[in-house]
Design a protein around this motif. Structure first.
Motif, PDB file in Angstrom:
ATOM      1  N   TRP A 118       0.903  -1.044  -0.020  1.00 43.91           N
ATOM      2  CA  TRP A 118      -0.091   0.132  -0.101  1.00 43.91           C
ATOM      3  C   TRP A 118       0.830   1.266   0.060  1.00 43.91           C
ATOM      4  O   TRP A 118       0.649   2.151  -0.712  1.00 43.91           O
ATOM      5  N   LEU A 119       2.001   1.327   0.755  1.00 46.26           N
ATOM      6  CA  LEU A 119       2.754   2.350   0.823  1.00 46.26           C
ATOM      7  C   LEU A 119       3.677   2.436  -0.467  1.00 46.26           C
ATOM      8  O   LEU A 119       3.591   3.668  -0.849  1.00 46.26           O
ATOM      9  N   VAL A 120       3.977   1.246  -0.868  1.00 46.94           N
ATOM     10  CA  VAL A 120       4.472   1.470  -2.406  1.00 46.94           C
ATOM     11  C   VAL A 120       3.735   2.013  -3.471  1.00 46.94           C
ATOM     12  O   VAL A 120       4.104   3.071  -3.997  1.00 46.94           O
ATOM     13  N   VAL A 121       2.499   1.729  -3.494  1.00 46.67           N
ATOM     14  CA  VAL A 121       1.608   2.026  -4.408  1.00 46.67           C
ATOM     15  C   VAL A 121       0.979   3.573  -4.336  1.00 46.67           C
ATOM     16  O   VAL A 121       1.513   4.541  -5.179  1.00 46.67           O
ATOM     17  N   ALA A 178      12.952   8.130 -10.770  1.00 47.28           N
ATOM     18  CA  ALA A 178      12.211   8.493  -9.577  1.00 47.28           C
ATOM     19  C   ALA A 178      11.370   7.426  -9.094  1.00 47.28           C
ATOM     20  O   ALA A 178      11.156   7.033  -7.760  1.00 47.28           O
ATOM     21  N   VAL A 179      10.557   6.680  -9.811  1.00 41.22           N
ATOM     22  CA  VAL A 179       9.662   5.747  -9.694  1.00 41.22           C
ATOM     23  C   VAL A 179      10.334   4.447  -9.149  1.00 41.22           C
ATOM     24  O   VAL A 179       9.943   3.851  -8.048  1.00 41.22           O
ATOM     25  N   VAL A 180      11.492   3.987  -9.812  1.00 41.37           N
ATOM     26  CA  VAL A 180      12.324   2.868  -9.435  1.00 41.37           C
ATOM     27  C   VAL A 180      12.874   2.959  -8.184  1.00 41.37           C
ATOM     28  O   VAL A 180      12.901   2.180  -7.180  1.00 41.37           O
ATOM     29  N   THR A 181      13.521   4.137  -7.929  1.00 38.50           N
ATOM     30  CA  THR A 181      14.256   4.381  -6.642  1.00 38.50           C
ATOM     31  C   THR A 181      13.344   4.427  -5.356  1.00 38.50           C
ATOM     32  O   THR A 181      13.503   4.058  -4.393  1.00 38.50           O
ATOM     33  N   GLY A 182      11.920   5.175  -5.716  1.00 37.24           N
ATOM     34  CA  GLY A 182      11.107   5.280  -4.789  1.00 37.24           C
ATOM     35  C   GLY A 182      10.428   3.733  -4.374  1.00 37.24           C
ATOM     36  O   GLY A 182      10.129   3.691  -3.049  1.00 37.24           O
ATOM     37  N   VAL A 183      10.384   2.965  -5.330  1.00 39.92           N
ATOM     38  CA  VAL A 183       9.722   1.428  -4.839  1.00 39.92           C
ATOM     39  C   VAL A 183      10.855   0.950  -4.110  1.00 39.92           C
ATOM     40  O   VAL A 183      10.470   0.351  -3.061  1.00 39.92           O
ATOM     41  N   VAL A 184      11.965   1.042  -4.471  1.00 42.74           N
ATOM     42  CA  VAL A 184      13.223   0.540  -3.663  1.00 42.74           C
ATOM     43  C   VAL A 184      13.186   0.982  -2.344  1.00 42.74           C
ATOM     44  O   VAL A 184      13.344   0.163  -1.381  1.00 42.74           O
ATOM     45  N   ALA A 212      12.279 -10.658  -3.744  1.00 42.18           N
ATOM     46  CA  ALA A 212      11.898 -10.967  -4.948  1.00 42.18           C
ATOM     47  C   ALA A 212      10.716 -10.062  -5.410  1.00 42.18           C
ATOM     48  O   ALA A 212      10.711  -9.995  -6.406  1.00 42.18           O
ATOM     49  N   ILE A 213      10.033  -9.585  -4.497  1.00 42.64           N
ATOM     50  CA  ILE A 213       8.960  -8.598  -4.878  1.00 42.64           C
ATOM     51  C   ILE A 213       9.609  -7.446  -5.489  1.00 42.64           C
ATOM     52  O   ILE A 213       9.098  -7.043  -6.413  1.00 42.64           O
ATOM     53  N   ALA A 214      10.641  -6.829  -4.528  1.00 47.22           N
ATOM     54  CA  ALA A 214      11.118  -5.551  -5.368  1.00 47.22           C
ATOM     55  C   ALA A 214      12.005  -5.875  -6.567  1.00 47.22           C
ATOM     56  O   ALA A 214      11.747  -4.932  -7.556  1.00 47.22           O
ATOM     57  N   MET A 215      12.428  -6.880  -6.792  1.00 47.85           N
ATOM     58  CA  MET A 215      13.185  -7.231  -7.894  1.00 47.85           C
ATOM     59  C   MET A 215      11.807  -7.419  -9.129  1.00 47.85           C
ATOM     60  O   MET A 215      12.130  -6.675 -10.444  1.00 47.85           O
ATOM     61  N   LEU A 240       9.391  -5.096 -13.848  1.00 43.11           N
ATOM     62  CA  LEU A 240       8.094  -4.853 -14.589  1.00 43.11           C
ATOM     63  C   LEU A 240       8.205  -3.169 -14.995  1.00 43.11           C
ATOM     64  O   LEU A 240       7.964  -2.931 -16.126  1.00 43.11           O
ATOM     65  N   LEU A 241       8.740  -2.480 -14.110  1.00 41.22           N
ATOM     66  CA  LEU A 241       8.854  -0.992 -14.360  1.00 41.22           C
ATOM     67  C   LEU A 241       9.776  -0.614 -15.569  1.00 41.22           C
ATOM     68  O   LEU A 241       9.671   0.167 -16.346  1.00 41.22           O
ATOM     69  N   MET A 242      10.816  -1.532 -15.440  1.00 40.36           N
ATOM     70  CA  MET A 242      11.942  -1.205 -16.339  1.00 40.36           C
ATOM     71  C   MET A 242      11.694  -1.887 -17.843  1.00 40.36           C
ATOM     72  O   MET A 242      12.157  -1.416 -19.047  1.00 40.36           O
TER      73      MET A 242
END
Length: 320
Positions: free
Chosen positions: A87-90, A228-234, A299-302, A307-309
């Protein structure tokens, strides 16, 4: 008849290739050592301990898939912690990107006092996470906080913020938006790098504000948005300090030496997977289950990052 050019003997070629490989390895050695020590070995150790019963006191003993079965099937807190983290990620990453881009657009168009507004928006980002969280919990205190007092004076019902399970995660999102200075600076640099000639050409063609943003600004800043999205997700997948401190302060329990902090207040609404990893590994000394949680989170982060990349997501064009 022309004579064929002289060729180097095979041993000399092999020695030359060997020297080139050793030279290349020499330049890569700092990265290779850092990758091995700080990523490769910890990852392999995490996989190893996920199949072990290890309490950090006695020697580890092999238990097979027991830790995995316990975490994925029988741990009651795993589901809520994973839901809160996703939830926080999205929500948090989406709003931070939108808000950071909006502030960047606003600041780049200010003609008077631009330096003041840049400093004002960037300063909260420099505050240490614990200090910023303490200040935010004080501001949003349901009983004595100035925010609720101002809302009450306006006749607006004041929420309980960090003391309400329905408002605890949105309060953390507000805290992250308050420290949006890092994304603002990144987007400002990207926006100022867009050629002015393209805006002028689009304006001559009759493009309005939205059309200029869609066809000129957006294609130019798309790689920065992806960054920004990828680093924010990580970063959000590792969300720990702010949620733990906010929940503990809101619960009224003091944080000090020797105090045992059970994360998730109120009612597990701020419990994240990194908090659960710390609680299992360093408070309950269940290293095997903590390693399983770490691998699941990795695994979820990867998967999300991959998917984003992917270029088929539409954020990146073929030439990017």
């Amino acid at each position: 008849m022309a004579t064929p050019p002289a060729t180097r003997p095979a041993p000399e070629l092999r020695r030359r290739h060997t020297r080139e490989r050793l030279r290349t390895l020499g330049f890569l050695s700092p990265w290779l050592i850092g990758f091995t020590v700080f990523f490769g070995y910890p990852l392999l150790a995490t996989v190893y301990f996920s199949f072990m019963h290890y309490n950090q006191i006695q020697a580890p003993s092999f238990v097979g898939l027991r830790n995995w079965t316990y975490v994925l099937d029988r741990m009651p807190l795993f589901g809520p912690a994973l839901w809160n983290t996703l939830w926080l990620v999205v929500v948090m990453v989406s709003l931070r990107v939108v808000f950071g881009l909006g502030i960047g657009l606003l600041v780049t168009r200010i003609k008077t006092g631009a330096g003041f507004f840049r400093t004002a928006f960037y300063l909260p980002y420099l505050a240490p996470p614990v200090t910023a969280t303490v200040a935010f919990v004080f501001l949003l205190n349901p009983g004595t906080g100035p925010v609720n007092e101002a809302l009450g004076a306006l006749g607006i019902p004041a929420p309980n913020w960090f003391n309400d399970p329905d408002w605890a995660k949105p309060s953390l999102v507000l805290l992250s938006l308050w420290g949006i200075g890092d994304l603002m600076v990144i987007f400002m640099a990207a926006l100022l790098d867009v050629p002015r000639e393209q805006y002028e050409a689009a304006e001559l063609d009759g493009a309005g504000v939205l059309a200029r943003f869609r066809y000129v600004t957006w294609p130019a800043i798309t790689p920065i948005v992806m960054f920004a999205v990828v680093t924010g997700v990580v970063q959000t997948m590792q969300y720990y300090t702010q949620a733990l401190v906010a929940g503990k302060l809101a619960s009224g329990v003091s944080i000090g030496p020797g105090s045992v902090i059970q994360p998730g207040y109120p009612d597990g609404s701020t419990l994240t997977v990194p908090q659960l990893v710390y609680s299992l590994g360093f408070q309950n000394f269940d290293t095997g289950a903590a390693c399983v949680l770490s691998l699941v989170l990795f695994a979820i982060a990867m998967a999300v990052t991959s998917l984003l990349m992917r270029r088929s997501t539409g954020l990146l064009s073929a030439e990017d």
